[in-house]
Motif scaffolding. Sequence first.
Motif, PDB file in Angstrom:
ATOM      1  N   ASP A  26      -0.238  12.682   3.100  1.00  0.00           N
ATOM      2  CA  ASP A  26       0.126  11.270   2.981  1.00  0.00           C
ATOM      3  C   ASP A  26       1.148  11.144   1.857  1.00  0.00           C
ATOM      4  O   ASP A  26       0.862  11.453   0.705  1.00  0.00           O
ATOM      5  CB  ASP A  26      -1.122  10.455   2.672  1.00  0.00           C
ATOM      6  CG  ASP A  26      -0.839   8.973   2.550  1.00  0.00           C
ATOM      7  OD1 ASP A  26       0.305   8.548   2.784  1.00  0.00           O
ATOM      8  OD2 ASP A  26      -1.772   8.223   2.210  1.00  0.00           O
ATOM      9  N   SER A  28       2.764   8.233   1.173  1.00  0.00           N
ATOM     10  CA  SER A  28       2.947   6.805   0.921  1.00  0.00           C
ATOM     11  C   SER A  28       3.022   6.530  -0.572  1.00  0.00           C
ATOM     12  O   SER A  28       2.358   7.184  -1.373  1.00  0.00           O
ATOM     13  CB  SER A  28       1.786   6.000   1.512  1.00  0.00           C
ATOM     14  OG  SER A  28       1.718   6.176   2.903  1.00  0.00           O
ATOM     15  N   GLU A  29       3.836   5.535  -0.913  1.00  0.00           N
ATOM     16  CA  GLU A  29       3.899   5.057  -2.291  1.00  0.00           C
ATOM     17  C   GLU A  29       2.771   4.058  -2.486  1.00  0.00           C
ATOM     18  O   GLU A  29       2.495   3.246  -1.608  1.00  0.00           O
ATOM     19  CB  GLU A  29       5.241   4.362  -2.550  1.00  0.00           C
ATOM     20  CG  GLU A  29       6.442   5.245  -2.356  1.00  0.00           C
ATOM     21  CD  GLU A  29       6.638   6.228  -3.486  1.00  0.00           C
ATOM     22  OE1 GLU A  29       6.151   5.968  -4.608  1.00  0.00           O
ATOM     23  OE2 GLU A  29       7.270   7.261  -3.242  1.00  0.00           O
ATOM     24  N   ARG A  30       2.132   4.116  -3.628  1.00  0.00           N
ATOM     25  CA  ARG A  30       1.044   3.185  -3.911  1.00  0.00           C
ATOM     26  C   ARG A  30       1.341   2.443  -5.207  1.00  0.00           C
ATOM     27  O   ARG A  30       1.818   3.023  -6.167  1.00  0.00           O
ATOM     28  CB  ARG A  30      -0.272   3.950  -4.032  1.00  0.00           C
ATOM     29  CG  ARG A  30      -0.716   4.498  -2.686  1.00  0.00           C
ATOM     30  CD  ARG A  30      -2.007   5.296  -2.790  1.00  0.00           C
ATOM     31  NE  ARG A  30      -2.509   5.670  -1.500  1.00  0.00           N
ATOM     32  CZ  ARG A  30      -1.949   6.556  -0.686  1.00  0.00           C
ATOM     33  NH1 ARG A  30      -0.834   7.140  -1.027  1.00  0.00           N
ATOM     34  NH2 ARG A  30      -2.482   6.841   0.479  1.00  0.00           N
ATOM     35  N   GLY A  31       1.026   1.139  -5.182  1.00  0.00           N
ATOM     36  CA  GLY A  31       1.249   0.307  -6.357  1.00  0.00           C
ATOM     37  C   GLY A  31      -0.043  -0.333  -6.821  1.00  0.00           C
ATOM     38  O   GLY A  31      -1.114  -0.129  -6.238  1.00  0.00           O
ATOM     39  N   LEU A  33      -2.838  -3.259  -7.650  1.00  0.00           N
ATOM     40  CA  LEU A  33      -3.448  -4.266  -6.778  1.00  0.00           C
ATOM     41  C   LEU A  33      -2.641  -5.555  -6.842  1.00  0.00           C
ATOM     42  O   LEU A  33      -2.144  -5.945  -7.899  1.00  0.00           O
ATOM     43  CB  LEU A  33      -4.888  -4.532  -7.204  1.00  0.00           C
ATOM     44  CG  LEU A  33      -5.884  -3.386  -7.027  1.00  0.00           C
ATOM     45  CD1 LEU A  33      -7.248  -3.805  -7.529  1.00  0.00           C
ATOM     46  CD2 LEU A  33      -5.952  -2.939  -5.584  1.00  0.00           C
ATOM     47  N   ARG A  34      -2.513  -6.202  -5.687  1.00  0.00           N
ATOM     48  CA  ARG A  34      -1.834  -7.493  -5.610  1.00  0.00           C
ATOM     49  C   ARG A  34      -2.752  -8.426  -4.841  1.00  0.00           C
ATOM     50  O   ARG A  34      -3.079  -8.161  -3.687  1.00  0.00           O
ATOM     51  CB  ARG A  34      -0.500  -7.342  -4.898  1.00  0.00           C
ATOM     52  CG  ARG A  34       0.290  -8.620  -4.880  1.00  0.00           C
ATOM     53  CD  ARG A  34       1.657  -8.365  -4.308  1.00  0.00           C
ATOM     54  NE  ARG A  34       2.455  -9.547  -4.444  1.00  0.00           N
ATOM     55  CZ  ARG A  34       3.715  -9.613  -4.138  1.00  0.00           C
ATOM     56  NH1 ARG A  34       4.343  -8.551  -3.682  1.00  0.00           N
ATOM     57  NH2 ARG A  34       4.368 -10.728  -4.274  1.00  0.00           N
ATOM     58  N   GLN A  37      -5.673  -6.664  -3.353  1.00  0.00           N
ATOM     59  CA  GLN A  37      -5.449  -5.686  -2.295  1.00  0.00           C
ATOM     60  C   GLN A  37      -4.496  -4.590  -2.781  1.00  0.00           C
ATOM     61  O   GLN A  37      -3.530  -4.872  -3.486  1.00  0.00           O
ATOM     62  CB  GLN A  37      -4.833  -6.359  -1.065  1.00  0.00           C
ATOM     63  CG  GLN A  37      -5.704  -7.436  -0.446  1.00  0.00           C
ATOM     64  CD  GLN A  37      -7.005  -6.858   0.078  1.00  0.00           C
ATOM     65  OE1 GLN A  37      -7.015  -5.809   0.710  1.00  0.00           O
ATOM     66  NE2 GLN A  37      -8.112  -7.534  -0.205  1.00  0.00           N
ATOM     67  N   PRO A  38      -4.754  -3.337  -2.391  1.00  0.00           N
ATOM     68  CA  PRO A  38      -3.837  -2.258  -2.789  1.00  0.00           C
ATOM     69  C   PRO A  38      -2.495  -2.393  -2.066  1.00  0.00           C
ATOM     70  O   PRO A  38      -2.439  -2.835  -0.926  1.00  0.00           O
ATOM     71  CB  PRO A  38      -4.560  -0.981  -2.361  1.00  0.00           C
ATOM     72  CG  PRO A  38      -5.543  -1.408  -1.335  1.00  0.00           C
ATOM     73  CD  PRO A  38      -5.882  -2.853  -1.607  1.00  0.00           C
ATOM     74  N   GLN A  39      -1.438  -2.039  -2.760  1.00  0.00           N
ATOM     75  CA  GLN A  39      -0.101  -2.035  -2.150  1.00  0.00           C
ATOM     76  C   GLN A  39       0.218  -0.615  -1.701  1.00  0.00           C
ATOM     77  O   GLN A  39      -0.043   0.335  -2.426  1.00  0.00           O
ATOM     78  CB  GLN A  39       0.945  -2.479  -3.161  1.00  0.00           C
ATOM     79  CG  GLN A  39       0.776  -3.894  -3.653  1.00  0.00           C
ATOM     80  CD  GLN A  39       1.875  -4.261  -4.612  1.00  0.00           C
ATOM     81  OE1 GLN A  39       3.021  -4.420  -4.200  1.00  0.00           O
ATOM     82  NE2 GLN A  39       1.536  -4.368  -5.872  1.00  0.00           N
ATOM     83  N   GLN A  40       0.786  -0.512  -0.518  1.00  0.00           N
ATOM     84  CA  GLN A  40       1.135   0.803   0.018  1.00  0.00           C
ATOM     85  C   GLN A  40       2.425   0.662   0.824  1.00  0.00           C
ATOM     86  O   GLN A  40       2.597  -0.292   1.574  1.00  0.00           O
ATOM     87  CB  GLN A  40       0.016   1.329   0.904  1.00  0.00           C
ATOM     88  CG  GLN A  40       0.245   2.721   1.403  1.00  0.00           C
ATOM     89  CD  GLN A  40      -0.982   3.282   2.099  1.00  0.00           C
ATOM     90  OE1 GLN A  40      -2.099   2.934   1.788  1.00  0.00           O
ATOM     91  NE2 GLN A  40      -0.747   4.153   3.047  1.00  0.00           N
ATOM     92  N   ASP A  42       5.317   3.071   3.142  1.00  0.00           N
ATOM     93  CA  ASP A  42       5.673   4.380   3.693  1.00  0.00           C
ATOM     94  C   ASP A  42       7.144   4.431   4.114  1.00  0.00           C
ATOM     95  O   ASP A  42       7.555   5.311   4.849  1.00  0.00           O
ATOM     96  CB  ASP A  42       4.763   4.762   4.860  1.00  0.00           C
ATOM     97  CG  ASP A  42       4.873   3.811   6.028  1.00  0.00           C
ATOM     98  OD1 ASP A  42       5.609   2.805   5.927  1.00  0.00           O
ATOM     99  OD2 ASP A  42       4.233   4.068   7.058  1.00  0.00           O
TER     100      ASP A  42
END
Length: 122
Positions: A26, A28-31, A33-34, A37-40, A42
């Motif tokens: 995986d 994917s970039e992850r940021g 919580l916003r 909810q998690p930010q993801q 791809d």
Amino acid sequence: MSEESARPGAGSHGGGAPAEGLPQIDVSERGALRDGQPQQLDRRLFMQLLVFTASGTGSAGELPERVGRAVAERGAPVVVYADVNDPRGIGVLTWSEDPALFVTAVRPALDGLRDAWCCGRR
């Protein structure tokens, strides 16, 4: 070509499902919580910087504008930089989420201006 690189999904840009027994990677970039909810993400932004010194018969002063117009007419976003230390030097920055754009739009646009910037071919 090795047996490993010939398999679908092998290599850094293989695409598709990994071969049996290989882990799913995986990227994917992850940021942070916003709204809880998690930010993801791809998606990827590809960038290409090409730097030239004009040596053709065209006017070096008009070259940045000609290059910018030619690339933009092919649908590619572009920024053209004039080199402050070299009056015949330019930098051409293009970007896209689809790396094929560099071959299908940018390269043909620059090839069409070969007489203005080409590297010593006359």
